[in-house]
Design an enzyme around this catalytic site. Structure first.
Site, mmCIF file in Angstrom:
data_model
loop_
_atom_site.group_PDB
_atom_site.id
_atom_site.type_symbol
_atom_site.label_atom_id
_atom_site.label_comp_id
_atom_site.label_asym_id
_atom_site.label_seq_id
_atom_site.Cartn_x
_atom_site.Cartn_y
_atom_site.Cartn_z
ATOM 1 N N CYS A 195 -4.791 -4.780 5.582
ATOM 2 C CA CYS A 195 -4.085 -3.593 5.897
ATOM 3 C C CYS A 195 -4.977 -2.371 5.421
ATOM 4 C CB CYS A 195 -2.820 -3.495 5.155
ATOM 5 S SG CYS A 195 -1.541 -4.781 5.761
ATOM 6 N N HIS A 233 -0.933 3.903 4.677
ATOM 7 C CA HIS A 233 -0.697 2.584 5.417
ATOM 8 C C HIS A 233 0.856 2.714 5.619
ATOM 9 C CE1 HIS A 233 -0.276 -1.347 6.544
ATOM 10 N NE2 HIS A 233 0.148 -2.109 5.736
ATOM 11 N N ASN A 240 4.976 -2.351 10.820
ATOM 12 C CA ASN A 240 3.783 -2.335 10.046
ATOM 13 C C ASN A 240 2.790 -3.073 10.971
ATOM 14 O OD1 ASN A 240 1.651 -3.542 8.189
ATOM 15 N ND2 ASN A 240 3.055 -3.479 6.528
#
Ligand code: UT7
Length: 331
Positions: free
Chosen positions: A122, A256, A287
């Site tokens: 990520c 993020h 996500n």
């Protein structure tokens, strides 16, 4: 001792184009909740997620990344042949080798480019911005295509209460080029391999004790949540101070898109003024790991919430536990 020459240095680098690809299939919380004894309400309250996108069987890291990459190249107004390097941040490419970047370079027509994949989960996109900034200012590249592309639905155990509702698919891309003014601040980054099992995709899913389940993603959600809320605020502050600006100078914050509660905790910790635009793309995108920051930035730009030259603070964090933050100017 011989003093080897450096490449011709470029003084500055900046983001000059953005692109995005969102798969068409919208997946509601209800569609996922029944298998994990959850509910639309729980998922919204704990994550902010209302819906997410899943790729079709025909779509993958390469096809989605190619769409996003082509849009970024058009946006940067360069010819694909001018790209020197293609970097793809991903952890869900279906082959261990060759890289997704080599295929994407071929498919976008970057015939003169070198290509490599970047494994920072990520944090992959903001790691890639730091790497690109260095490659350009050292003179080793003039135009770089950086793609974050993930098909996490291929590696999600839809019976796992800890991950089934969180992750999603998509791709975002940026072109980073030699520029007249510096558009990328110093990158503050790091990793902590002692927490290897916090988010892991191992052949036996050893971390979860799920013997025989191949390559599924498992996560110690609370541990990662506490780490992100407890440690990423300071990393953001260091990135602001490295860029020689304060929270008051920021136009937007693009963390993020892991969980809206993490974003809210960071906003509080950083004392961001109400004037700072906050990326909340997770609500409709879920996500998407390395794709989440470029997708969220693209959303803000297309909606007119940020304009060319605006300073935005970006921070990626996740498996590794890897993190990277920097301030950059909107293309
Ligand atoms: O992108 C890479 C980085 N990843 C992240 O940043 C993710 C970080 N972690 C998280 O976002 C959160 O930990 C999750 C969203 C994954 C989970 O939320 P949480 O608030 O940490 O849940 P929890 O595991 O602490 O569980 C809280 C409660 C428990 O019930 P009790 O004991 O309070 O009665 C769980 O049994 O919620 C229950 N629960 C659920 N209920 C409905 C756990 N999972 C679920 C579920 N549906 N899926």
């Amino acid at each position: 001792m011989i003093n080897l020459p450096t490449a011709d240095l470029h003084t500055h680098s900046g983001i000059t184009g953005l692109g995005a690809y969102r798969p068409e299939r919208v997946v509601s919380n209800d569609e996922l909740a029944s298998r994990i004894d959850s509910s639309d309400q729980w998922i919204r309250e704990r994550t902010g997620i209302i819906e997410r996108r899943f790729a079709t069987a025909e779509e993958d890291v390469v096809t989605m990344g190619t769409h996003a990459g082509l849009e970024a190249i058009r946006d940067a107004k360069i010819d694909p042949s001018e790209i020197d390097v293609v970097i793809v941040a991903t952890f869900t490419h279906k082959y261990q080798t060759p890289s997704a970047s080599a295929e994407i370079a071929h498919l976008v027509g970057a015939v003169n480019a070198s290509a490599f994949d970047l494994g920072a989960a990520c944090a992959g996109f903001t790691y890639g911005i730091g790497v690109s900034d260095g490659l350009i200012r050292s003179g080793n590249a003039k135009n770089i295509l950086l793609v974050g592309s993930e098909k996490i639905s291929d590696f999600t155990d839809f019976d796992d209460r800890g991950t089934a509702f969180l992750f999603a698919d998509g791709a975002g891309a940026a072109v980073i080029s030699a520029t007249d003014v510096q558009g990328i601040g110093p990158t503050v980054w790091g990793a902590d391999g002692s927490s290897r099992d916090a988010i892991i995709m191992a052949p036996d899913s050893i971390a979860a004790g799920l013997q025989g389940v191949p390559s599924m993603l498992t996560m110690q959600g609370q541990q990662v949540f506490r780490w992100a809320v407890g440690s990423m605020g300071e990393i953001c502050e260091r990135a602001l101070s490295a860029a020689n600006i304060t929270a008051d100078d920021l136009v937007a914050f693009v963390p993020h898109q892991a969980n809206l509660r993490i974003t809210d905790a960071l906003i509080k910790r950083l004392h961001l003024p109400d004037s700072v635009v906050i990326a909340r793309d997770v609500t409709t995108s879920g996500n998407t790991s390395s794709a989440s920051i470029p997708l969220a930035l693209d959303t803000l730009r297309k909606s007119g919430s940020v304009r060319s030259g605006d300073p935005v603070l970006m921070i990626g964090f996740g498996a590794g536990l890897a993190f990277a933050a920097q301030v950059a100017l909107v293309p």
